[in-house]
Design an enzyme around this catalytic site. Structure first.
Site, PDB file in Angstrom:
ATOM      1  N   LEU A  26      26.433  41.495  45.404  1.00 15.17           N
ATOM      2  CA  LEU A  26      25.676  42.505  46.147  1.00 15.17           C
ATOM      3  C   LEU A  26      25.320  43.687  45.240  1.00 15.17           C
ATOM      4  O   LEU A  26      24.538  44.562  45.614  1.00 15.17           O
ATOM      5  CB  LEU A  26      26.507  43.000  47.335  1.00 15.17           C
ATOM      6  CG  LEU A  26      26.904  41.910  48.343  1.00 15.17           C
ATOM      7  CD1 LEU A  26      27.853  42.482  49.392  1.00 15.17           C
ATOM      8  CD2 LEU A  26      25.672  41.324  49.008  1.00 15.17           C
ATOM      9  N   ASP A  45      37.825  49.741  39.925  1.00 15.55           N
ATOM     10  CA  ASP A  45      38.470  49.114  41.090  1.00 15.55           C
ATOM     11  C   ASP A  45      39.631  49.991  41.555  1.00 15.55           C
ATOM     12  O   ASP A  45      39.872  50.137  42.755  1.00 15.55           O
ATOM     13  CB  ASP A  45      39.012  47.726  40.722  1.00 15.55           C
ATOM     14  CG  ASP A  45      37.910  46.686  40.637  1.00 15.55           C
ATOM     15  OD1 ASP A  45      36.826  46.919  41.212  1.00 15.55           O
ATOM     16  OD2 ASP A  45      38.129  45.644  39.992  1.00 15.55           O
ATOM     17  N   TYR A  50      35.565  41.447  50.512  1.00 16.76           N
ATOM     18  CA  TYR A  50      34.427  42.009  51.268  1.00 16.76           C
ATOM     19  C   TYR A  50      33.408  40.953  51.674  1.00 16.76           C
ATOM     20  O   TYR A  50      32.369  41.277  52.223  1.00 16.76           O
ATOM     21  CB  TYR A  50      33.760  43.165  50.508  1.00 16.76           C
ATOM     22  CG  TYR A  50      33.222  42.818  49.144  1.00 16.76           C
ATOM     23  CD1 TYR A  50      31.934  42.340  48.973  1.00 16.76           C
ATOM     24  CD2 TYR A  50      34.015  42.990  48.024  1.00 16.76           C
ATOM     25  CE1 TYR A  50      31.451  42.026  47.726  1.00 16.76           C
ATOM     26  CE2 TYR A  50      33.534  42.688  46.768  1.00 16.76           C
ATOM     27  CZ  TYR A  50      32.257  42.199  46.611  1.00 16.76           C
ATOM     28  OH  TYR A  50      31.785  41.888  45.377  1.00 16.76           O
ATOM     29  N   LYS A  57      37.006  40.153  33.683  1.00 21.34           N
ATOM     30  CA  LYS A  57      37.585  41.506  33.571  1.00 21.34           C
ATOM     31  C   LYS A  57      38.611  41.592  32.432  1.00 21.34           C
ATOM     32  O   LYS A  57      38.651  42.582  31.704  1.00 21.34           O
ATOM     33  CB  LYS A  57      38.216  41.921  34.898  1.00 21.34           C
ATOM     34  CG  LYS A  57      37.176  42.141  35.997  1.00 21.34           C
ATOM     35  CD  LYS A  57      37.811  42.612  37.284  1.00 21.34           C
ATOM     36  CE  LYS A  57      36.761  42.623  38.394  1.00 21.34           C
ATOM     37  NZ  LYS A  57      37.267  43.108  39.660  1.00 21.34           N
ATOM     38  N   THR A 102      32.716  41.302  36.459  1.00 23.89           N
ATOM     39  CA  THR A 102      33.410  40.718  37.601  1.00 23.89           C
ATOM     40  C   THR A 102      34.037  39.393  37.204  1.00 23.89           C
ATOM     41  O   THR A 102      34.006  38.999  36.026  1.00 23.89           O
ATOM     42  CB  THR A 102      32.442  40.622  38.812  1.00 23.89           C
ATOM     43  OG1 THR A 102      33.186  40.212  39.951  1.00 23.89           O
ATOM     44  CG2 THR A 102      31.307  39.644  38.582  1.00 23.89           C
ATOM     45  N   GLY A 114      37.257  45.704  52.518  1.00 25.59           N
ATOM     46  CA  GLY A 114      36.962  45.650  51.090  1.00 25.59           C
ATOM     47  C   GLY A 114      35.611  46.276  50.758  1.00 25.59           C
ATOM     48  O   GLY A 114      35.373  46.675  49.615  1.00 25.59           O
ATOM     49  N   ASN A 142      53.689  37.814  45.389  1.00 29.30           N
ATOM     50  CA  ASN A 142      52.672  36.887  44.876  1.00 29.30           C
ATOM     51  C   ASN A 142      53.174  35.455  44.932  1.00 29.30           C
ATOM     52  O   ASN A 142      54.362  35.186  44.748  1.00 29.30           O
ATOM     53  CB  ASN A 142      52.303  37.237  43.431  1.00 29.30           C
ATOM     54  CG  ASN A 142      51.056  36.497  42.977  1.00 29.30           C
ATOM     55  OD1 ASN A 142      50.030  36.557  43.675  1.00 29.30           O
ATOM     56  ND2 ASN A 142      51.115  35.792  41.859  1.00 29.30           N
ATOM     57  N   ARG A 143      52.255  34.557  45.204  1.00 29.29           N
ATOM     58  CA  ARG A 143      52.584  33.128  45.293  1.00 29.29           C
ATOM     59  C   ARG A 143      53.307  32.655  44.031  1.00 29.29           C
ATOM     60  O   ARG A 143      54.309  31.972  44.101  1.00 29.29           O
ATOM     61  CB  ARG A 143      51.273  32.348  45.497  1.00 29.29           C
ATOM     62  CG  ARG A 143      51.444  30.879  45.627  1.00 29.29           C
ATOM     63  CD  ARG A 143      50.110  30.217  45.837  1.00 29.29           C
ATOM     64  NE  ARG A 143      49.186  30.436  44.717  1.00 29.29           N
ATOM     65  CZ  ARG A 143      47.971  29.920  44.630  1.00 29.29           C
ATOM     66  NH1 ARG A 143      47.511  29.164  45.606  1.00 29.29           N
ATOM     67  NH2 ARG A 143      47.187  30.174  43.585  1.00 29.29           N
ATOM     68  N   GLY A 153      46.801  39.365  40.766  1.00 27.78           N
ATOM     69  CA  GLY A 153      45.666  39.188  39.860  1.00 27.78           C
ATOM     70  C   GLY A 153      45.067  40.536  39.472  1.00 27.78           C
ATOM     71  O   GLY A 153      45.728  41.584  39.579  1.00 27.78           O
ATOM     72  N   GLY A 154      43.809  40.492  39.061  1.00 29.68           N
ATOM     73  CA  GLY A 154      43.147  41.707  38.577  1.00 29.68           C
ATOM     74  C   GLY A 154      43.069  42.808  39.618  1.00 29.68           C
ATOM     75  O   GLY A 154      43.352  43.979  39.321  1.00 29.68           O
TER      76      GLY A 154
HETATM   77  P1  NAP Z   1      42.445  36.843  40.608  1.00 30.72           P
HETATM   78  O1  NAP Z   1      42.793  37.643  39.401  1.00 30.72           O
HETATM   79  O2  NAP Z   1      41.954  35.455  40.443  1.00 30.72           O
HETATM   80  O3  NAP Z   1      43.772  36.795  41.550  1.00 30.72           O
HETATM   81  C1  NAP Z   1      43.805  35.989  42.706  1.00 30.72           C
HETATM   82  C2  NAP Z   1      45.103  36.242  43.455  1.00 30.72           C
HETATM   83  O4  NAP Z   1      45.053  35.498  44.674  1.00 30.72           O
HETATM   84  C3  NAP Z   1      46.347  35.785  42.704  1.00 30.72           C
HETATM   85  O5  NAP Z   1      47.392  36.673  42.963  1.00 30.72           O
HETATM   86  C4  NAP Z   1      46.613  34.417  43.341  1.00 30.72           C
HETATM   87  O6  NAP Z   1      47.973  34.035  43.293  1.00 30.72           O
HETATM   88  C5  NAP Z   1      46.245  34.695  44.765  1.00 30.72           C
HETATM   89  N1  NAP Z   1      45.950  33.477  45.514  1.00 30.72           N
HETATM   90  C6  NAP Z   1      44.872  32.679  45.358  1.00 30.72           C
HETATM   91  N2  NAP Z   1      44.957  31.647  46.253  1.00 30.72           N
HETATM   92  C7  NAP Z   1      46.083  31.824  46.954  1.00 30.72           C
HETATM   93  C8  NAP Z   1      46.696  31.104  48.007  1.00 30.72           C
HETATM   94  N3  NAP Z   1      46.153  29.998  48.505  1.00 30.72           N
HETATM   95  N4  NAP Z   1      47.864  31.572  48.518  1.00 30.72           N
HETATM   96  C9  NAP Z   1      48.411  32.706  48.018  1.00 30.72           C
HETATM   97  N5  NAP Z   1      47.882  33.429  47.027  1.00 30.72           N
HETATM   98  C10 NAP Z   1      46.731  32.990  46.494  1.00 30.72           C
HETATM   99  O7  NAP Z   1      41.352  37.583  41.480  1.00 30.72           O
HETATM  100  P2  NAP Z   1      41.116  39.176  41.648  1.00 30.72           P
HETATM  101  O8  NAP Z   1      40.076  39.629  40.707  1.00 30.72           O
HETATM  102  O9  NAP Z   1      42.408  39.857  41.620  1.00 30.72           O
HETATM  103  O10 NAP Z   1      40.465  39.212  43.105  1.00 30.72           O
HETATM  104  C11 NAP Z   1      41.296  39.012  44.249  1.00 30.72           C
HETATM  105  C12 NAP Z   1      40.548  39.414  45.494  1.00 30.72           C
HETATM  106  O11 NAP Z   1      40.210  40.799  45.437  1.00 30.72           O
HETATM  107  C13 NAP Z   1      39.245  38.654  45.667  1.00 30.72           C
HETATM  108  O12 NAP Z   1      39.200  38.143  46.960  1.00 30.72           O
HETATM  109  C14 NAP Z   1      38.147  39.708  45.487  1.00 30.72           C
HETATM  110  O13 NAP Z   1      37.084  39.477  46.374  1.00 30.72           O
HETATM  111  C15 NAP Z   1      38.851  40.984  45.825  1.00 30.72           C
HETATM  112  N6  NAP Z   1      38.260  42.121  45.072  1.00 30.72           N
HETATM  113  C16 NAP Z   1      37.582  43.067  45.799  1.00 30.72           C
HETATM  114  C17 NAP Z   1      37.022  44.139  45.154  1.00 30.72           C
HETATM  115  C18 NAP Z   1      36.260  45.170  45.949  1.00 30.72           C
HETATM  116  O14 NAP Z   1      35.548  45.982  45.365  1.00 30.72           O
HETATM  117  N7  NAP Z   1      36.408  45.186  47.247  1.00 30.72           N
HETATM  118  C19 NAP Z   1      37.127  44.288  43.763  1.00 30.72           C
HETATM  119  C20 NAP Z   1      37.848  43.313  43.064  1.00 30.72           C
HETATM  120  C21 NAP Z   1      38.395  42.230  43.734  1.00 30.72           C
HETATM  121  P3  NAP Z   1      48.556  33.212  42.020  1.00 30.72           P
HETATM  122  O15 NAP Z   1      48.884  34.236  40.978  1.00 30.72           O
HETATM  123  O16 NAP Z   1      49.734  32.516  42.583  1.00 30.72           O
HETATM  124  O17 NAP Z   1      47.464  32.268  41.597  1.00 30.72           O
END
Ligand code: NAP
Length: 525
Positions: free
Chosen positions: A259, A355, A470, A314, A310, A491, A406-407, A385-386
Site C-alpha cells: 500500500l 517500525d 494490517y 530488513k 520490507t 496494524g 515465540n513458537r 521476527g523483525g
Molecule cells: P518475520 O520476521 O518473518 O517473523 C514472523 C514471526 O511470526 C516469527 O516470530 C514466527 O515464528 C511467527 N510465526 C509465523 N507463523 C507462525 C505460526 N503458524 N504460529 C506461530 N508463530 C508463527 O516477519 P515480521 O517482519 O516480523 O512480520 C510479522 C508481522 O508483522 C507480519 O504479519 C507483518 O504484516 C506485520 N508487520 C506490520 C507492520 C506495520 O506497519 N503494521 C510492519 C512490519 C510488520 P518463528 O520464529 O517460530 O518462525
C-alpha cells in the site's frame, strides 16, 4: 521545460470499434496509439480506420511471433501487409530490428512506406510514416545491454525501441540508466516487462523517452506489465514528473500488494514535493539485495533518494549498510533490522527503523492509553521476527516490562538476550497477565484470515490488544478482543505512523495531515 514523452495506447482488438477506441485515447490525452494489427486480427477494420479522418497519430505494428507478437504467417506476407496498410498514412511504422537486418529486399519494401533519418530531406514523402526499429527480448535483460542497444543505434530509424525481461528491479534500473544515457541524442523507447518493469514505464518521462505505453482500462495490454492510464496518472503522478523528480520506493519480494506507493505518492502530491514513489521487487536473497543497492549507489543519475525496506530484506539492508560503513540509528542497531534507507548529501546511505516509531505512535494514540505513560507497563509480544524486535526495542527503551512468546523458543531467547527483556514459552501465552498484548507473528495475515495467535477466552476486558498485521485491517484476533471488551489497535495505525516517519526522514517535513489516512481508508477498504 516539461518532458515531451507521449503516452501511447496499445489497440489490441476491434471491440469496441477501432475509431471509438481512438476517440477515447484522444479524450484521455494520449499522444499516440499503436495499432497492433497482429492482435486486432481484422485487417479490413484497420484499413477502414486508416482511410477515415485522423483522430490520433498511429503506430502501425504487425508484430512477429518470435518477438512477442501474434503474427503466425511468414515474413513476406507480413511485409506485404505492412506495405498495404503503410500506404494509408500511419505516422509511424514499427518493424523489428531482426526483420530489418534480414534482407536488403525487405528493407527496400519497408522503405516504400516508412522514412529514415539517412534520407535526403528532398526525398522525404509526407505521406510516409517514420520508421521505428524495435527489439524485444522476452527472456532476459542481457549483460551486454549496451552492445545490444548499439545495434539499434547503428540504424537510421527515427525512433529506436528495445524491451527486455528483467530478473527483478535491478535489471529495470539498468534499462533506465541506459535510457538516461541515450535519450538526449535520439528518440528512444526503453522498457522493462512485468511488475519489476513498472519503474521503466513511469520513469520514461523523467528520463525523456519518446513514449511509454499505458492501457485505457484494466485490460488491453499488449505486453506484460503495461500499467493502465489511471494507475500511471492517479497513483504514479505521471503529469507531475519532470527531469528533476526525485525517486523513492519500496524494496521487497513480493511488493505487488504494498500500500506504500498509494500513500506516499498521495502525500508527495499534497505536500507539493517533486518526487515519485515506486515498487522495486528485488529477489529474496542477501546477494540480490546487495546487487540492487550497489547499483543504486553507483548510479546517482537515477536520482533515488530514499527507500522503504520490507519483507524479506530488513535484515539484508542492515548487513548491506554495515558492510559499507553506513550510519544506523540506535533502534535499527538494537533490533537488527532496517526498514528505511536515506541517501545523504554526498551519496552515502544511512538506515533507520521506523517500525519501532510506528509501534510507539500506535500505542500512544490508543484512547485507553492516552493518559498513561508507557513506562512501567507490562507488555506481551507474540513473535520474535523483525516486527517483534522493532516493538521490543522501542518499548524496552521506553521502560516497559516486555515478555516475548515465540513458537521457536531459541529465537525468543535470543531476542530477549539482545534487547534486555524476558522470554516465556509459546504454550504459556494464554496465561499472560500483561496489560498490553502485541501480535507480531504473521498468524491471521491474509489469506489465513481465520487464524488467530491467541484463544479468545484468554483475553480480559482490561487488556489492550494490538495486532501489527494490517491485511486485513480487522483480524480475527482484534474482532474477538473487541467482543470481549478489550481496547484494540490495528496494524494500520502502526503502518501509517511508520510511513509518516519515513516521509519526514526523506523530505524534511511531515506528510500533510490526514492524506495518508484518507488514501489508506480508500485502498485498504
Ligand atoms: P518475520 O520476521 O518473518 O517473523 C514472523 C514471526 O511470526 C516469527 O516470530 C514466527 O515464528 C511467527 N510465526 C509465523 N507463523 C507462525 C505460526 N503458524 N504460529 C506461530 N508463530 C508463527 O516477519 P515480521 O517482519 O516480523 O512480520 C510479522 C508481522 O508483522 C507480519 O504479519 C507483518 O504484516 C506485520 N508487520 C506490520 C507492520 C506495520 O506497519 N503494521 C510492519 C512490519 C510488520 P518463528 O520464529 O517460530 O518462525
Amino acid at each position: 521545460m516539461a518532458p515531451t514523452t507521449q503516452i501511447a495506447i496499445p489497440i489490441v482488438s476491434n471491440h469496441p470499434p477501432l475509431a471509438d477506441q481512438l476517440r477515447a485515447a484522444y479524450a484521455a490525452g494520449a499522444g499516440l496509439v499503436e495499432l497492433r494489427v497482429d492482435l486486432i486480427d481484422d485487417v479490413a477494420a484497420v484499413e477502414r480506420l486508416l482511410q477515415g479522418p485522423a483522430i490520433v497519430p498511429t503506430i502501425l505494428t504487425v508484430r512477429a511471433a518470435d518477438e512477442g507478437g501474434a503474427w503466425a504467417q511468414d515474413d513476406a506476407t507480413r511485409v506485404a501487409l505492412i506495405e498495404r496498410l503503410g500506404l494509408l498514412g500511419p505516422e509511424y511504422v514499427d518493424i523489428e530490428l531482426a526483420t530489418w537486418q534480414r534482407s536488403a529486399n525487405l528493407r527496400q519494401k519497408i522503405g516504400l512506406v516508412a522514412t529514415r533519418t539517412d534520407q535526403p530531406i528532398a526525398t522525404l514523402d509526407r505521406r510516409r510514416g517514420q520508421l521505428i526499429l524495435s527489439h524485444h527480448d522476452f527472456r532476459t535483460t542481457p549483460t551486454d545491454l549496451d552492445a545490444r542497444l548499439a545495434q539499434l543505434e547503428a540504424t537510421p530509424a527515427h525512433v529506436l525501441k528495445a524491451v527486455f525481461r528483467p530478473r527483478d528491479a535491478t535489471d529495470a534500473l539498468r534499462v533506465m540508466a541506459a535510457l538516461a544515457a541515450r535519450a538526449q541524442q535520439r528518440p528512444w523507447v526503453l522498457l522493462a516487462l512485468d511488475e519489476a518493469g513498472l519503474v521503466s514505464r513511469v520513469l520514461a518521462r523523467k528520463f525523456g523517452a519518446f513514449l511509454t505505453f499505458a492501457t485505457l482500462g484494466d485490460v488491453g495490454a499488449s505486453a506484460p506489465g503495461q500499467p493502465s492510464l489511471t494507475l500511471l496518472r492517479d497513483v504514479y503522478r505521471w503529469d507531475a514528473i519532470t527531469p528533476q523528480t526525485r525517486v523513492y520506493g519500496v524494496v521487497g519480494w513480493p511488493v505487488t500488494h504494498s500500500l506504500s506507493p498509494h500513500i506516499h505518492n498521495a502525500a508527495l502530491a499534497a505536500a507539493g514535493v517533486d518526487g515519485v514513489y515506486l515498487p522495486f521487487p528485488v529477489r529474496a536473497d542477501q546477494g540480490d539485495f546487495n546487487a540492487f543497492m550497489n547499483y543504486v549507489a553507483a548510479h546517482p543519475q537515477l536520482d533515488i533518494h530514499g527507500l522503504s525496506v520490507t519483507i524479506p530484506h530488513k535484515e539484508h539492508a542492515l548487513q548491506w549498510l554495515r558492510a559499507r560503513g553506513g550510519a544506523l540509528d540506535a533502534v535499527s542497531a538494537a533490533c537488527g533490522a532496517v526498514n528505511t534507507l536515506v541517501r545523504r548529501p554526498g551519496g552515502t546511505w544511512s538506515g533507520m527503523n521506523t517500525d519501532a516509531l510506528g509501534v510507539r505512535a500506535a500505542l500512544t494514540a490508543c484512547p485507553r492509553l492516552h493518559t498513561q505513560t508507557l513506562a512501567g507497563q507490562s507488555i506481551a509480544i507474540l513473535g520474535a521476527g523483525g516486527a517483534a524486535r522493532a516493538a521490543a526495542a522501542a518499548l524496552v527503551a521506553d521502560g516497559c516490562h516486555v515478555t516475548v512468546y515465540n513458537r521457536s523458543p531459541q529465537r525468543a531467547a535470543q531476542l530477549a538476550a539482545d534487547l534486555g527483556c524476558s522470554a516465556a514459552p509459546w504454550e504459556t501465552r494464554g496465561a499472560t497477565t500483561a496489560e498490553i498484548i502485541i501480535n507480531c507473528t504473521s498468524v491471521g495475515l491474509h489469506p489465513h484470515v481465520n487464524e488467530t495467535p491467541l484463544p479468545a477466552e484468554t483475553l480480559r476486558p482490561e487488556q489492550v490488544v494490538f495486532d501489527t498485521i494490517y491485511r486485513p485491517a480487522r483480524t480475527r484476533l482484534l474482532r474477538e478482543a473487541a467482543e470481549r471488551g478489550c481496547a484494540t489497535i490495528s496494524g494500520l495505525d502502526m503502518f501509517l505512523a511508520q510511513a509518516a516517519a519515513q516521509f519526514t526522514a526523506w523530505h524534511g517535513q511531515p506528510p500533510p495531515a490526514g492524506v495518508m489516512q484518507r488514501v489508506l481508508d480508500r485502498v485498504a477498504g
